[in-house]
Design an enzyme around this catalytic site. Structure first.
Site, short mmCIF file in Angstrom:
data_model
loop_
_atom_site.label_atom_id
_atom_site.label_comp_id
_atom_site.label_asym_id
_atom_site.label_seq_id
_atom_site.Cartn_x
_atom_site.Cartn_y
_atom_site.Cartn_z
N LYS A 102 0.81 -1.11 0.01
CA LYS A 102 -0.06 -0.20 0.05
C LYS A 102 0.72 1.27 0.06
O LYS A 102 1.92 1.27 0.76
CB LYS A 102 -0.96 0.02 1.28
CG LYS A 102 -1.89 1.09 1.30
CD LYS A 102 -2.87 0.82 2.70
CE LYS A 102 -3.89 1.87 2.65
NZ LYS A 102 -4.66 1.65 3.93
N SER B 27 -9.47 1.75 3.14
CA SER B 27 -8.75 2.48 2.18
C SER B 27 -7.71 1.65 1.22
O SER B 27 -7.18 2.11 0.32
CB SER B 27 -8.21 3.70 2.98
OG SER B 27 -7.25 2.98 3.89
N SER C 72 -9.65 -0.65 7.18
CA SER C 72 -9.27 -0.60 5.81
C SER C 72 -8.55 -1.74 5.18
O SER C 72 -8.32 -1.58 3.99
CB SER C 72 -8.30 0.59 5.51
OG SER C 72 -8.93 1.83 5.56
N1 GLN Z 1 -12.96 4.41 6.55
C1 GLN Z 1 -12.26 4.69 7.89
C2 GLN Z 1 -11.83 6.14 7.84
O1 GLN Z 1 -12.20 6.60 7.05
C3 GLN Z 1 -11.32 3.77 7.97
C4 GLN Z 1 -10.06 3.68 7.30
C5 GLN Z 1 -8.86 3.05 7.55
O2 GLN Z 1 -8.96 2.00 8.13
N2 GLN Z 1 -7.72 3.58 7.28
O3 GLN Z 1 -11.30 6.43 8.71
#
Ligand code: GLN
Length: 471
Positions: free
Chosen positions: A77, A152, A176
């Site tokens: 990532k 994400s 994410s």
């Molecule tokens: N969707 C959640 C956020 O926007 C979690 C994102 C993540 O786990 N990095 O914060």
């Protein structure tokens, strides 16, 4: 002829080691798949063919094929540093920033002779649930291109699902890894907070961020955890306790294990096929001799509001360092303040700015007690809810998400997007390990995920149970 890209990571390494397939041969099969599919799916921000091929050739020359990941291509990532590659975390503000060092997980992967193939797309600074917040382009769900891959870590989930790579690394702050895994039909493991080093991960919310694998099956997740787990002097939040051989424990039985079903989950609207998948996983566990108990996590519904104070607060502080002077993108301005303002105005996207504003507000004098402190207390209560639960059971089972993947541009408000993570966020607040495993598809053919949550640092049992319910 065998299609190498259909193999799991574990099988690939095994066949390379036995001499059945070559390292370069493996890599070229993946590069070919990437060429065929990448234009449509767009999972990678960066691919370094030449460096990967050179490494593959070197490995093919070796007499002793050593290392747990020998010859295996791995995708990372883009919020994780890989020496010599740009690391943008999906943000324009980091455009042009080239990593000066390897994150500890990357170092471990290289030590085990894995090959870093490229950097995957993600929501800007890992803020999002669909990968639509990437500053560069959205990634599409390989199962159906009209749908998002989740986020994400959407790029990491999609490249595994598209067979462009056998295994990928993501990060999970509120879901994410697990949510995109569920949306794309792959396995996503979020280890216990402190199990895997965060050194070299571009911080979003430091008390919640965890690095973990996205893979084709549970065995591959176990393999990668073997590589990346353990104490790291570079990250003071890693814990120096025993790391099991996660591959070794996979097959054992789970007879007599107590599995909790969370009562409050059904207070939320959950898509029918997800309820059905949960039920059939529960039946499988019963069939394996597990005892199923109903468990209460009374504060479950307060996890989301508490997270959306805590995560933005930590983000507002972590993102203060991006001012145009030290990293990546820089704008211009007659005065230093103007330069900072222009750089941050142009460099950050809307969602990131929203979080910086919320976080700065929640931490400011006069509001701190009402917001940040109160959210932290709620977080502690949620943790205690889980502590109570784990006095009665060995693991919990619940859906990973309340719906299957949604279409691109479907979510109209930030809140709607935030709601995607109602079942993953509580786990991060408590720092527990959890895994999403594929459990069939809905009537549109979109993947369904089931989530298991384990006790702190008991990834071994978690993986074993997951292995028993995966399709
Ligand atoms: N969707 C959640 C956020 O926007 C979690 C994102 C993540 O786990 N990095 O914060």
């Amino acid at each position: 002829m065998m299609d190498i890209t259909k193999l799991t990571a574990y099988e690939t390494v095994k066949r390379i080691k036995s001499g059945e397939i070559g390292v370069k041969e493996t890599l070229l099969s993946y590069l070919k798949k990437i060429e065929e599919r990448e234009d449509l799916i767009k999972t990678f921000i960066l691919i370094d063919r030449d460096r990967a091929i050179k490494k593959a050739e070197e490995l093919d020359q070796l007499e002793h094929k050593e290392g747990l990941l020998f010859g295996l291509p791995v995708a990372i990532k883009d919020n994780i540093n890989v020496y010599g590659y740009e690391a943008t975390a999906g943000s324009k503000i980091l455009k042009g920033y080239v990593s000066l060092y390897d994150a500890s997980v990357v170092e471990s992967i290289k030590r085990e002779n894995g090959i870093i193939l490229g950097k995957t797309n993600c929501d800007e600074f890992a803020m999002g649930s669909s990968t639509e917040n990437s500053a560069f382009f959205p990634t599409r769900n390989p199962v159906n291109l009209e749908y998002v891959p989740g986020g994400s870590s959407g790029g990491s989930a999609a490249c595994v699902a598209a067979e462009e790579v056998a295994i990928a690394i993501g990060s999970d702050t509120g879901g994410s890894i697990r949510e995109p895994a569920a949306f794309c039909g792959v396995v996503g493991l979020k280890p216990t907070y402190g199990r895997v080093s965060r050194y070299g991960l571009i911080a979003f919310a430091s008390s919640l961020d965890v690095i973990g694998p996205l893979s084709k099956d549970v065995r591959d997740a176990a393999l990668m955890l073997n590589v990346i787990a353990g104490f790291d002097a570079h990250d003071e939040t890693t814990v120096d306790i025993k790391v099991d051989d996660y591959l070794d424990i996979l097959e054992g039985n789970i007879k007599g294990k107590k599995i909790g079903v969370i009562k409050e989950v059904m207070d939320f609207e959950v898509q029918k096929e997800l309820k059905d998948a949960l039920e059939s996983s529960i039946q499988k566990l019963k069939g394996e001799g597990c005892e199923i108990l109903e468990i209460s996590i009374p504060y479950l519904k307060y996890a989301l509001p508490s997270y959306y104070i805590i995560a933005p607060s930590e983000a507002s502080s972590n993102l203060a360092r991006f001012d145009g002077v030290r990293y990546g993108y820089e704008s211009d301005g007659a005065y230093l303040r103007e330069f900072y303002e222009n750089t941050r105005t142009e460099g950050f996207g809307d969602e990131v700015k929203r979080r910086i504003l919320i976080g700065t507000f929640a931490l400011s004098e006069g509001y701190f007690e009402d917001y940040y402190l109160k959210a932290s207390k709620v977080r502690r209560i949620i943790e205690m809810d889980f502590e109570n639960a784990f006095e009665q059971v060995d693991a919990l089972i619940l859906p990973t998400t309340a719906t299957t993947a949604f279409k691109l541009n479907e979510k109209k408000s930030p809140l709607e997007m935030y709601m995607t993570d109602i079942f993953t966020i509580p786990v991060n607040l408590a720092g527990l390990p959890a895994i999403s495993v594929p459990a069939g598809t809905d009537k549109a053919g979109l993947p369904v995920g089931v989530q298991l949550v384990g006790k702190w640092f008991e990834e071994a049992l978690l993986l074993r149970i997951a292995h028993h319910i995966e399709e």
